[in-house]
Structure formats: structure tokens, C-alpha cells
Design a protein around this motif. Structure first.
Motif, PDB file in Angstrom:
ATOM      1  N   LEU A 221      24.625  47.397  43.802  1.00 56.94           N
ATOM      2  CA  LEU A 221      25.341  47.231  45.068  1.00 56.94           C
ATOM      3  C   LEU A 221      25.977  48.532  45.550  1.00 56.94           C
ATOM      4  N   ARG A 222      26.212  49.468  44.649  1.00 60.96           N
ATOM      5  CA  ARG A 222      26.793  50.750  45.047  1.00 60.96           C
ATOM      6  C   ARG A 222      25.714  51.735  45.500  1.00 60.96           C
ATOM      7  N   GLU A 223      24.706  51.941  44.662  1.00 59.55           N
ATOM      8  CA  GLU A 223      23.640  52.900  44.972  1.00 59.55           C
ATOM      9  C   GLU A 223      22.578  52.312  45.887  1.00 59.55           C
ATOM     10  N   GLU A 224      22.545  50.963  45.960  1.00 56.01           N
ATOM     11  CA  GLU A 224      21.535  50.241  46.736  1.00 56.01           C
ATOM     12  C   GLU A 224      20.138  50.667  46.300  1.00 56.01           C
ATOM     13  N   SER A 225      19.968  50.634  44.965  1.00 57.66           N
ATOM     14  CA  SER A 225      18.691  51.009  44.350  1.00 57.66           C
ATOM     15  C   SER A 225      18.211  49.895  43.436  1.00 57.66           C
ATOM     16  N   PHE A 226      16.914  49.923  43.117  1.00 55.87           N
ATOM     17  CA  PHE A 226      16.285  48.867  42.324  1.00 55.87           C
ATOM     18  C   PHE A 226      15.903  49.370  40.940  1.00 55.87           C
ATOM     19  N   ALA A 227      15.800  48.442  39.984  1.00 49.66           N
ATOM     20  CA  ALA A 227      15.302  48.748  38.643  1.00 49.66           C
ATOM     21  C   ALA A 227      14.688  47.476  38.075  1.00 49.66           C
ATOM     22  N   MET A 228      13.792  47.655  37.099  1.00 46.83           N
ATOM     23  CA  MET A 228      13.141  46.515  36.450  1.00 46.83           C
ATOM     24  C   MET A 228      13.475  46.516  34.961  1.00 46.83           C
TER      25      MET A 228
END
Length: 444
Positions: free
Chosen positions: A245-252
Motif C-alpha cells: 500500500l505504500r510503494e504500490e508495487s506487486f510481489a508473488m
């Protein structure tokens, strides 16, 4: 005369014993008070008002507040009779409250609970953020209007502990014939930060399964949103996706190594849940004779996040599992919330890593009939002082209605209705018995 009374009142206020205490001691006293009492205290004097409204105190208070279970039942129609959305709170003593939750309207759908705030989806053009304790409501425009197939389960509500920002997310389905359609897959997550003027679109790394989002659920833990997605080459053909929610980035995140399934059971189902602030995967095979009935053993895996690595460990292995796994929280204070073969919700004690639910000591929380068990959600929530006025530039804030609204007792009304039905059945039984005694020939 009036000025003397004012002066005397001011003098009493200045001589108030509690105000002469050290600040840290005053804080410790106020932290032990419930929100309902603190809301009355804010009008005592300016010093108390400023103290209780201080953002740091608000955070400290909800961090110390007791955690209750909120069971939410979405609106539905049963035998042609409509039943409105409703909720009930279960306190620390596992005792259901008879008071209604007035911020939840009859047509609202709950999609998140965070620091005493509820995220509510409506069928209108707005969504609602409501304070469970104060009754304040913030109405916000939806990110996209008239999205075909839109559903409350495609929304989520979270908080980042570092930025102190509340964010609403929406899974937007890919376009079908040029129009967004929440059906199979999505490539965009729409994000709104409370206080901002508009939503923004964040593209996903690839098209992801929207069906998995709806079937397995979404959780928010430590400023990140997690959900399950299909991954054919991965263990169990699923993986966990995260959105910071801070970086607005994805990871799996890969799931633990799959174990061999029993041939005499059906395919395996998966859910993602939050247990004590940890990401958990819940999985079980379903019965071949009932697509909603679970069979075999229910496995619960937790993700241990360390600086060096992420590691899955099996926390529980439950025999004779419940048929339904409510979410996003179904374990609270070492008890599992479950609905077995009746219309009752139970809280069963968790004994060790391997156990049988049928052999556990359970607490009967409530009878939810005639509602359907598969429409129940469970959340861990607190009552907080979080103020929504600071976000009003982006939406419309509604003040709580009269305090008498808190005394509405929907569940007592339902109990009275059930009592009337039981009384009618009893009278009918007595009447039939009277006929049998007085005119036996009529029955033979």
C-alpha cells in the motif's frame, strides 16, 4: 450573577484533581476508558478535548482497545422474504451483543475493517467508510460506475502503519466488448487514499484471476494486501500475490510444497486468511457428494516473514472440518469460528497442531437461522476514536444520528418473532391434542 457562576465553574475546572496529575498518568487512565465514555469526556473541558482528540492518543487507544469479533450477514431473500444486511458483535467473553450496529444499512455489504473503521459497499454510486463506535460515515464516489458484474468482494480496505494512510482498493475486471466486466480476469487495481481527490489506476504485472479473488478472499496485514491467484506451474497451482500500500508495487509468494491428495475426495479448495496478524493459507478437499462440504483434513499454513527469508509452517491440521470457513478472520484468541451441521455458530478451542473439531469444547455463540451460513463473514474489530472529518474534502461526512439508534435491538426483534412462531406451533399442538382427546373418531 452569571459571570460569578462562570468564574466558579472555571475555578472548579482548574482545580479538577485529574488535571493536576502527570500527563502520562492521565493518558493511562484515558486509555482504559471505552470510546462511549471518552466521547462524553471531550466536552468536559478544553484540556480533555485536546488530549482525547490528539492523533497520537487516538492511535494508542485503538492499539490498547479489546478486540471483538464482528459477524456480518449480507442481505438475502429466503423463501421469498427479504432479510436486510445485519451484524452482531461478540465480546472478549464470547458473549453476543444484543445492540445493533447502526452504521451498517439494510443494503450495505461489508468489505473491510481497519482500526475501528468499516468499509461498506452499496448498490448506489458511492461506497461508505464508517466509524463503528462514533457513528460517523464518509461517503465516497465509486472508482467506476455501472461496472457489469461488480461485487463487494472486489473491494478491500487497509492501513499502512508507517505512512498512517488508509487506502481502498478495487479489482477492476478487464474489458469485454469495450466495457469493464468483473468476470474472469483483471489487469488493473484502482487505489484511493482517504483524503485524496480521486482514484488512480495501477497496472498489474500480468492479467490475474478475478475468480480466485472472489472465491478465496483478500486480507490486509502490515500495510500490504494479499490474495490468491492461479499459477499452473506452482505448488498446488496457486500462488499468493501481494500489493504494497505504500510503494504500490506487486510481489508473488509461492505456496508450501503440495502433499498428495486422497483419491476418494474431490478437488482442493483454498482460502487466504489472517490469523493474529499473520498470512495464512487454509486448504481442504471437498466432498464428491456435495460441492460445498469439506472432507478429509483442513490444513492451516502460516507465513513466517523474516529478514532472511519467507517460510511456510503448518500451524493446524483439523479433522472433521467445518463446512464453511468465514473470512477474513476465523481464528480468534485460540478459538476457531465454525458452523457445522446446524444453524449455530460455535467457537471451538484449538488444541495443539492436530485435533478433531468434534472432540473439542465449543461455545455456542448464536443461532443464525434462517440465514444461509455461506453468506456470513467474520472480522476482528475494535472501537476507536478515528475522526473522519479530516477526510471530508473528498467526500460527504454524515454525523451519527440520535444516540437512541445505538439501542436498536434487531436480534431481539428476531428472537421475539421466532418466539411468536414457537408459541403458535405450541398452541396448534395443544389444539390437535384437544381434538384427539375429545373426538378420537375423527382421526381413525
Amino acid at each position: 450573577m452569571a459571570s460569578e457562576e462562570t468564574k466558579a465553574k472555571k475555578q472548579r475546572n482548574e482545580e479538577c484533581i485529574i488535571n493536576s496529575l502527570p500527563e502520562d498518568l492521565i493518558e493511562r487512565i484515558f486509555l482504559r476508558l471505552p470510546v462511549s465514555t471518552l466521547l462524553r469526556c471531550v466536552s468536559v473541558c478544553k484540556h480533555w478535548h485536546n488530549f482525547i482528540r490528539d492523533p497520537q492518543f487516538v492511535v494508542s487507544h485503538f492499539q490498547c482497545a479489546p478486540r471483538d469479533v464482528l459477524l456480518f450477514f449480507q442481505q438475502e431473500s429466503i423463501s421469498g422474504e427479504p432479510y436486510p444486511s445485519d451484524a452482531i458483535l461478540i465480546d472478549e467473553a464470547w458473549s453476543p451483543s444484543t445492540c445493533a450496529v447502526p452504521v451498517i444499512g439494510p443494503d450495505d455489504f461489508l468489505f473491510g475493517s481497519c482500526n475501528g473503521l468499516l468499509g461498506l459497499y452499496t448498490k448506489a454510486s458511492t461506497i461508505k467508510i464508517a466509524n463503528l463506535a462514533t457513528g460517523e460515515c464518509l461517503h465516497l464516489e465509486k472508482p467506476a460506475k455501472n461496472v457489469k458484474g461488480d461485487h463487494f468482494s472486489f473491494y478491500s480496505f487497509g492501513f499502512h502503519p508507517v505512512t498512517k494512510e488508509y487506502k481502498i482498493t478495487h479489482f477492476l475486471g478487464d474489458c469485454v466488448e469495450g466495457r469493464p466486466h468483473n468476470k474472469d480476469r483483471f489487469s488493473t487495481i484502482q487505489v484511493y487514499t482517504l483524503g485524496d481527490e480521486k482514484w488512480k489506476d495501477i497496472r498489474t504485472p500480468e492479467a490475474l484471476s478475478l475468480i480466485s479473488v472472489r472465491n478465496s478472499g483478500v486480507i490486509n496485514v502490515d500495510g500490504k494486501m494479499y490474495w490468491l491467484t492461479e499459477e499452473m506451474l506452482a505448488s498446488w497451482q496457486h500462488a499468493v500475490m501481494s500489493f504494497d500500500l505504500r510503494e504500490e508495487s506487486f510481489a508473488m509468494i509461492q505456496l508450501p510444497a503440495a502433499r498428495e491428495d486422497h483419491d476418494y475426495f474431490g478437488p482442493r479448495k483454498f482460502w487466504i486468511r489472517d490469523i493474529d496478524g499473520k498470512i495464512c493459507i487454509v486448504t481442504a478437499q471437498i466432498s464428491r457428494y456435495g460441492p460445498k462440504a469439506l472432507a478429509g483434513e483442513l490444513q492451516i499454513w502460516t507465513l513466517d516473514n523474516t529478514v532472511e527469508q519467507q517460510r511456510w509452517s503448518q500451524k493446524y491440521n483439523i479433522k472433521n472440518p467445518p463446512n464453511y470457513i468465514p473470512g477474513p478472520h476465523f481464528v480468534h484468541r485460540d478459538r476457531i469460528l465454525a458452523q457445522l451441521c446446524s444453524d449455530n455458530v460455535y467457537a471451538y478451542e484449538l488444541f495443539g497442531e492436530n485435533f478433531d473439531v468434534n472432540l473439542c469444547k465449543g461455545v455456542n455463540l448464536l443461532d443464525f437461522s434462517p440465514r444461509k451460513p455461506y453468506n456470513m463473514q467474520s472480522y476482528i474489530c475494535v472501537k476507536s476514536l478515528v475522526h473522519l472529518d479530516v477526510y471530508k474534502k473528498a467526500g460527504i461526512v454524515h454525523r451519527p444520528k440520535q444516540w437512541e439508534g445505538w439501542q436498536l435491538k434487531k436480534w431481539e426483534t428476531w428472537k421475539r418473532r421466532l418466539s411468536k412462531l414457537a408459541d403458535l406451533q405450541c398452541r396448534m399442538h395443544k389444539f390437535e391434542h384437544h381434538l384427539l382427546v375429545c373426538w378420537p373418531d375423527c382421526y381413525y
